[in-house]
Motif scaffolding. Structure first.
Motif, PDB file in Angstrom:
ATOM      1  N   ARG A   1       0.832  -1.198   0.000  1.00 30.34           N
ATOM      2  CA  ARG A   1       0.000   0.000   0.000  1.00 30.34           C
ATOM      3  C   ARG A   1       0.870   1.252   0.000  1.00 30.34           C
ATOM      4  O   ARG A   1       1.851   1.360   0.740  1.00 30.34           O
ATOM      5  N   HIS A   2       0.497   2.219  -0.821  1.00 30.93           N
ATOM      6  CA  HIS A   2       1.171   3.506  -0.840  1.00 30.93           C
ATOM      7  C   HIS A   2       0.811   4.273   0.435  1.00 30.93           C
ATOM      8  O   HIS A   2      -0.283   4.133   0.979  1.00 30.93           O
ATOM      9  N   GLU A   3       1.755   5.078   0.906  1.00 29.57           N
ATOM     10  CA  GLU A   3       1.508   5.829   2.137  1.00 29.57           C
ATOM     11  C   GLU A   3       0.283   6.743   2.013  1.00 29.57           C
ATOM     12  O   GLU A   3      -0.473   6.920   2.965  1.00 29.57           O
ATOM     13  N   ARG A   4       0.107   7.320   0.838  1.00 29.84           N
ATOM     14  CA  ARG A   4      -1.051   8.189   0.661  1.00 29.84           C
ATOM     15  C   ARG A   4      -2.347   7.390   0.774  1.00 29.84           C
ATOM     16  O   ARG A   4      -3.337   7.845   1.342  1.00 29.84           O
ATOM     17  N   SER A   5      -2.331   6.161   0.226  1.00 29.76           N
ATOM     18  CA  SER A   5      -3.507   5.310   0.315  1.00 29.76           C
ATOM     19  C   SER A   5      -3.795   4.945   1.770  1.00 29.76           C
ATOM     20  O   SER A   5      -4.955   4.915   2.200  1.00 29.76           O
ATOM     21  N   ARG A   6      -2.740   4.680   2.556  1.00 30.13           N
ATOM     22  CA  ARG A   6      -2.933   4.388   3.976  1.00 30.13           C
ATOM     23  C   ARG A   6      -3.549   5.583   4.692  1.00 30.13           C
ATOM     24  O   ARG A   6      -4.445   5.431   5.533  1.00 30.13           O
ATOM     25  N   LEU A   7      -3.058   6.767   4.347  1.00 30.49           N
ATOM     26  CA  LEU A   7      -3.582   7.981   4.976  1.00 30.49           C
ATOM     27  C   LEU A   7      -5.045   8.188   4.619  1.00 30.49           C
ATOM     28  O   LEU A   7      -5.872   8.527   5.481  1.00 30.49           O
TER      29      LEU A   7
ATOM     30  N   ASP B   1      -7.272   5.950   3.840  1.00 33.55           N
ATOM     31  CA  ASP B   1      -8.102   4.990   4.566  1.00 33.55           C
ATOM     32  C   ASP B   1      -8.255   5.386   6.027  1.00 33.55           C
ATOM     33  O   ASP B   1      -9.334   5.244   6.625  1.00 33.55           O
ATOM     34  N   ALA B   2      -7.171   5.875   6.611  1.00 35.41           N
ATOM     35  CA  ALA B   2      -7.232   6.276   8.020  1.00 35.41           C
ATOM     36  C   ALA B   2      -8.179   7.457   8.214  1.00 35.41           C
ATOM     37  O   ALA B   2      -8.951   7.505   9.180  1.00 35.41           O
TER      38      ALA B   2
ATOM     39  N   GLN C   1      -0.450  14.768   6.771  1.00 38.00           N
ATOM     40  CA  GLN C   1       0.699  13.890   6.590  1.00 38.00           C
ATOM     41  C   GLN C   1       1.837  14.324   7.505  1.00 38.00           C
ATOM     42  O   GLN C   1       2.262  15.485   7.472  1.00 38.00           O
TER      43      GLN C   1
END
Length: 592
Positions: A381-387, A389-390, A591
């Motif tokens: 997962r890309h960090e942006r995608s994790r963010l 979702d969070a 971020q």
């Protein structure tokens, strides 16, 4: 996306599948990319499909696709046409803003109410899509028996004339009226005229089509009542005017194919551009229409196999092309190359990839077996995608319903209905208190050069208009309605290598009788707390929000968004009867 109403009894008759049930049709059409959307009050089935297949805007076009799908038809079909008897003369007085014309004569029409309704639906759907709301192309369909063709010279064939007229220089009785009106009066007094007035009101001379008795068509606005098509009409004059010859020729071909499917005979017309009249340079001043010429494109066998991921014999590929309504032949050499013939009603085949898509659909995408890609890396997962979702999880925990809206919109929805002027935005993210922030959401739009629909002409510059549009469509549901989205936005920015600045925004709206600035601020504060971000909300002004109830969203010292109570003018524009408080900010602000 276009939605087409389908009478399944008509579909059974046109496909010859009299025993096929509605459920079976739904399943078969889903395989062609048409999704069932529901039923009308009259029991017609509604199907939504991608706007590239404009030949499916009528039950006749859908039936043609099903016959190929069932294997009842194969290869390219082009209707036979009779030699021309009628001429459309284009006068030099035609406005330069709408210079081009095409058309056809259709004989042997046998209309019932269903067939007539289908033709009207096709006409209006083509107007809304390929015709760009009639701005690029408009269709007029007339009862030929009521057209008095004036001969251009003694002994010549009958003709009609496309010319320019003074707004108040002539009168006629338009459709849905019993009064004689001038073109200018039609724009002022007639409902249809008011709807399409913007297309011609700035012209010195209005476009009009004449026969020996006078004006009978005022394109692109309205036809005359004298030539109205009814179930008793047996011969038709189809005329199209517009700003692009290719576009109106393709629209005409789609109409001709639909009428041919009903057993009608297509007859050509001659188009003669007078000296001084603007004519299409690539075709010349004398044309024979409709243009039902086929076109050719090529694609290699290797490209088909690579993209679809399976092996084919050349004969299998040719079979798939034929079952997609195309013709194909291939040549052997270092690699197999297919020369594919494309029928005139297909306006979507622009690239070899479109041919591969047709092969895949004919073969059946459901028949393709998934396999792991031949690469040596492990995905993550890309960090942006994790963010993202969070943040979504945080918003849902605060009672918001998570949304996924279209990234494309129109200037009307993105700016006008939100009281925002385009080009008034500043930097997307600035230090708190800087003056160049501009109006949030007011950046220069990324516009689509050739949009398929007037509803989707640009990328949205902010997400809040999408939330307000959704609330507008859900006024029949109970309140409160708390909605949020983490979504894509973009605007023109010359400092970027691509000249486009892309971003992800977080937007939330609270719609309820007690909605207030404090209600939105509390939720925004909770989101920031979840991510350890410091929030400030200094007072500001924004045309979409109420003065004195609006603030900048400042996260960790940077102005990244706006929050406030939505302005009453915006609520009225969207028929909302409850207050709405909303916020929007740049996702990257969270971020760390």
């Amino acid at each position: 996306m276009p939605v087409v109403d389908i009478d399944t009894d008509e579909l059974r008759g046109l496909t010859g599948r009299t025993d096929t049930t509605d459920e079976e049709f739904k399943e078969d059409l889903f395989g062609l990319g048409l999704e069932f959307e529901g039923e009308t009050d009259d029991g017609l089935l509604q199907f939504e499909f991608a706007p590239d297949r404009l030949d499916r805007l009528s039950v006749e076009g859908v039936a043609r696709s099903l016959r190929y799908h069932y294997g009842d038809d194969r290869g390219v079909y082009v209707p036979d046409t009779n030699d021309p008897e009628w001429t459309i003369e284009v006068d030099e007085s035609v406005p330069e803003e709408r210079p081009y014309v095409t058309g056809a004569i259709v004989r042997g029409v046998d209309f019932d109410e269903g067939a007539l309704d289908s033709l009207i639906q096709l006409q209006e759907k083509l107007h809304a899509t390929m015709g760009r709301g009639r701005a690029k192309g408009a269709i007029g369909i007339h009862d030929l028996a009521m057209v008095k063709g004036a001969a251009l010279q003694e002994g010549a064939e009958p003709s009609v004339t496309y010319r320019g007229v003074d707004p108040d220089g002539v009168s006629f009785v338009p459709l849905d009226s019993n009064d004689e009106l001038t073109p200018a009066e039609v724009l002022d007094e007639h409902d249809t005229g008011q709807t399409y007035a913007d297309l011609v009101s700035d012209l010195d001379r209005y476009p009009a089509i004449y026969d020996e008795l006078g004006l009978f068509s005022f394109p692109p606005v309205i036809n005359g009542k004298r030539t109205e098509v009814t179930t008793g009409s047996r011969e038709l004059l189809v005329e199209l005017t517009g700003t692009d010859q290719w576009t109106i020729d393709k629209m005409c071909a789609i109409v001709c194919y639909a009428l041919s499917a009903r057993g009608a005979t297509i007859e050509e017309v001659e188009i003669e551009y007078a000296d001084g009249a603007t004519h299409p340079d690539e075709f010349g001043a004398e044309l024979v229409r409709p243009n039902l010429d086929t076109t050719e494109k090529s694609v290699t066998h290797d490209r088909i196999e690579t993209l679809l991921g399976i092996g084919f014999e050349p004969e299998e590929v040719v079979d798939c092309f034929e079952r997609a309504g195309l013709d194909a032949s291939y040549t052997l050499g270092e690699e197999v190359t297919y020369e594919v013939m494309i029928p005139p009603y297909r306006v979507d085949v622009l690239h070899p990839l479109d041919l591969v898509d047709d092969v895949g659909r004919a073969y059946g995408f459901d028949e393709l077996e998934p396999r792991y890609p031949d690469v040596g890396t492990v995905g993550g997962r890309h960090e942006r995608s994790r963010l993202e979702d969070a943040v979504r999880t945080s918003l849902v925990g605060l009672g918001f319903e998570d949304l996924l809206n279209f990234h494309m919109t129109s200037a009307t929805e993105n700016y006008d209905r939100m009281n925002v002027e385009p080009g008034t935005g500043g930097a997307a993210v600035v230090d708190a208190g800087e003056s160049d922030a501009g109006v949030f959401g007011g950046g220069d739009p990324v516009e689509i050069t050739e949009p398929y629909s007037e509803e989707y002409t640009q990328l949205r510059t902010w997400a809040l208009p999408s939330l307000v549009m959704l609330l507008e469509r859900n006024t029949h549901n109970a309140y409160p309605q708390d909605v949020a989205e983490v979504g894509f936005v973009a605007e023109c920015d010359e400092t970027e290598n691509s000249n486009v600045a892309e971003a992800r925004h977080v937007a939330g709206a609270v719609a309820r009788r007690d909605a207030s600035y404090e209600a939105a601020k509390g939720r925004l504060q909770a989101v920031c707390d979840d991510f350890g971000a410091e929030l400030e909300t200094p007072r500001t002004e924004h045309p979409s929000f109420i003065d004195g109830r609006t603030a900048d969203v400042v996260i960790d010292g940077e102005t990244v968004g706006v929050i406030g109570e939505v302005h009453p003018a915006v609520l009225v524009e969207h028929d909302l009867e409850v207050p709405v408080a909303a916020f929007e900010f740049d996702l990257d602000a969270l971020q760390k």
